[in-house]
Design a protein around this motif. Structure first.
Motif, PDB file in Angstrom:
ATOM      1  N   TYR A  61      30.380 -21.470 -26.006  1.00 51.14           N
ATOM      2  CA  TYR A  61      29.616 -20.224 -26.016  1.00 51.14           C
ATOM      3  C   TYR A  61      28.188 -20.434 -25.502  1.00 51.14           C
ATOM      4  N   LYS A  62      27.832 -19.654 -24.477  1.00 49.55           N
ATOM      5  CA  LYS A  62      26.494 -19.623 -23.859  1.00 49.55           C
ATOM      6  C   LYS A  62      26.127 -20.906 -23.108  1.00 49.55           C
ATOM      7  N   MET A  63      27.065 -21.809 -22.897  1.00 50.45           N
ATOM      8  CA  MET A  63      26.766 -23.002 -22.109  1.00 50.45           C
ATOM      9  C   MET A  63      26.660 -22.652 -20.637  1.00 50.45           C
ATOM     10  N   GLN A  64      25.807 -23.379 -19.923  1.00 53.60           N
ATOM     11  CA  GLN A  64      25.584 -23.116 -18.508  1.00 53.60           C
ATOM     12  C   GLN A  64      25.791 -24.339 -17.632  1.00 53.60           C
ATOM     13  N   GLN A  65      25.313 -25.496 -18.060  1.00 47.77           N
ATOM     14  CA  GLN A  65      25.341 -26.677 -17.214  1.00 47.77           C
ATOM     15  C   GLN A  65      26.659 -27.446 -17.351  1.00 47.77           C
ATOM     16  N   PRO A  66      27.191 -27.953 -16.242  1.00 44.71           N
ATOM     17  CA  PRO A  66      28.450 -28.706 -16.304  1.00 44.71           C
ATOM     18  C   PRO A  66      28.434 -29.852 -17.313  1.00 44.71           C
ATOM     19  N   ASP A 110      35.313 -20.265 -19.943  1.00 50.05           N
ATOM     20  CA  ASP A 110      34.996 -19.473 -18.753  1.00 50.05           C
ATOM     21  C   ASP A 110      34.012 -20.275 -17.917  1.00 50.05           C
ATOM     22  N   PRO A 111      34.400 -20.718 -16.717  1.00 49.54           N
ATOM     23  CA  PRO A 111      33.517 -21.574 -15.920  1.00 49.54           C
ATOM     24  C   PRO A 111      32.499 -20.830 -15.070  1.00 49.54           C
ATOM     25  N   LEU A 112      32.617 -19.496 -14.979  1.00 50.33           N
ATOM     26  CA  LEU A 112      31.717 -18.727 -14.120  1.00 50.33           C
ATOM     27  C   LEU A 112      30.405 -18.408 -14.827  1.00 50.33           C
TER      28      LEU A 112
END
Length: 386
Positions: free
Chosen positions: A129-134, A155-157
């Motif tokens: 949840y709310k993650m952004q960086q790979p 969700d990877p987008l």
């Protein structure tokens, strides 16, 4: 055995949305529990539907589940569907099955024809949840797999959810999935959730770009209202396509099957009409050689247990959803929570849905009123006026 009281209890689990529990009591003291699906800003409307529909159940025989479902659709809803109606019906229906099982001291799955399996495979969701960086996705995925899960969904987008996306969003998704695959190895199933957001051209491009990482599925690439678009993606995608969580009742799924638009369906037992409707949908899917993976963005208590009972009776079941952030709440609100071990949940053995609900705790966790959210056209835009 007649229904004496129907009560709706909206509770806050400590993370994100409110949960909606349904309590149904008979005149001989049996209490059945169910759960309705909920969303931000729509939970109060769903509670209102439970209360409005529930008054027509009072005084009726508790065992006549199919009859109540039919008159609810024919006479109460006047054959008009809506998310709120189906959520309310689903929660009430689960509670009626809980009563039926408790009345004869049998698990619900025994009343549905017996089981096809003794344990239910689950995948972990909510962990990203709310993650952004790979790199953040990779570290979190490693932790989930170490806890015993063999399948994880994410969700990877990047946000916001929009129909037409720039190429950098595709590249970002590739980096995220690549990082997760490298972190967890080849034996863990990666389930990709696209959340109904893309136009077919973008969905097909994304699917082709991610195929090298061997995802288990490609979930909801397009809005299900446009079945031609979804079928277009399914025909071109090298990854199995999933849809169905935003569909309600067997009639909706008939259209999905006729268009050959999916490989797997993911109806939600708390908004598709309940346990019996889920089994009708699964039976239709079986005849079309489509697998079933029930959606469960609900608690790890009532909705999960209802899903487990239904899944136990499905020949074409493959896996279901387990929301990790709700696990702690589930362990507080029930005395015998369903906990996965090595990616599986054993079938509950107790009567009804098999859960011992701590009603005092349920009533001590009232729902929250969420503030109005800020909506943007993109991450860089100014907020749109409300």
């Amino acid at each position: 055995m007649k229904i004496k009281k129907v009560e709706c209890l909206a509770v806050h689990p400590g993370w994100r949305k409110n949960l909606i529990f349904v309590r149904v009591e008979t005149d001989d003291g049996i209490v059945g529990w169910g759960e309705a699906y909920s969303q931000y800003d729509r939970d109060r409307a769903i509670v209102a539907q439970v209360e409005a529909l529930g008054q027509y159940l009072v005084g009726r025989q508790a065992r006549n589940i199919r009859h109540f479902l039919q008159i609810a659709f024919d006479d109460y809803a006047q054959r008009r569907s809506s998310l709120e109606y189906w959520c309310a019906l689903s929660g009430i229906e689960q509670a009626l099955w809980d009563i039926a099982g408790k009345a004869v001291e049998q698990p619900v799955y025994n009343l549905l024809g017996g089981t096809c399996r003794e344990k239910i495979r689950v995948y972990a969701n909510g962990w990203s949840y709310k993650m952004q960086q790979p790199a953040d996705f990779a570290r979190a995925a490693e932790q989930v797999v170490r806890s015993g899960f063999t399948a994880i969904k994410f969700d990877p987008l990047p946000r916001p959810w929009r129909t037409y996306i720039p190429k950098e969003h595709i590249r970002h998704a590739v980096k995220v999935v690549s990082a997760v695959r490298s972190a967890v190895g080849d034996d863990v199933d990666l389930l990709l959730d696209i959340h109904r957001r893309l136009a077919p051209a973008h969905a097909i491009t994304l699917s082709n770009a991610l195929a090298e990482f061997d995802p288990y599925w490609f979930e909801e690439p397009c809005q299900v209202e446009n079945l031609d678009a979804l079928a277009e993606v399914r025909a071109a995608s090298p990854i199995p396509v999933v849809s169905g969580e935003a569909m309600y009742g067997r009639a909706d799924f008939r259209r999905l099957f006729r268009e050959r638009a999916v490989d797997i369906i993911n109806p939600d037992i708390s908004n598709c009409g309940g346990i019996l409707e889920m089994l009708f949908i699964a039976a239709a899917a079986e005849s079309e050689m489509v697998a079933v993976s029930p959606h469960n963005y609900n608690s790890t208590t009532l909705s999960l247990s209802a899903t487990v009972h239904a899944a136990a009776c499905m020949p074409n079941f493959i896996i279901t959803e387990y929301f990790l952030p709700y696990e702690e709440f589930g362990s507080v609100v029930t005395n015998n929570p369903l906990l996965p071990v090595n990616g599986y949940i054993d079938l509950p053995k107790g009567p009804g849905l098999g859960l011992d609900v701590n009603e005092k705790v349920v009533r001590s966790r009232p729902s929250k009123r969420y503030p109005a959210r800020t909506f943007r056209m993109s991450e860089d835009d100014q907020p749109l006026p409300l």
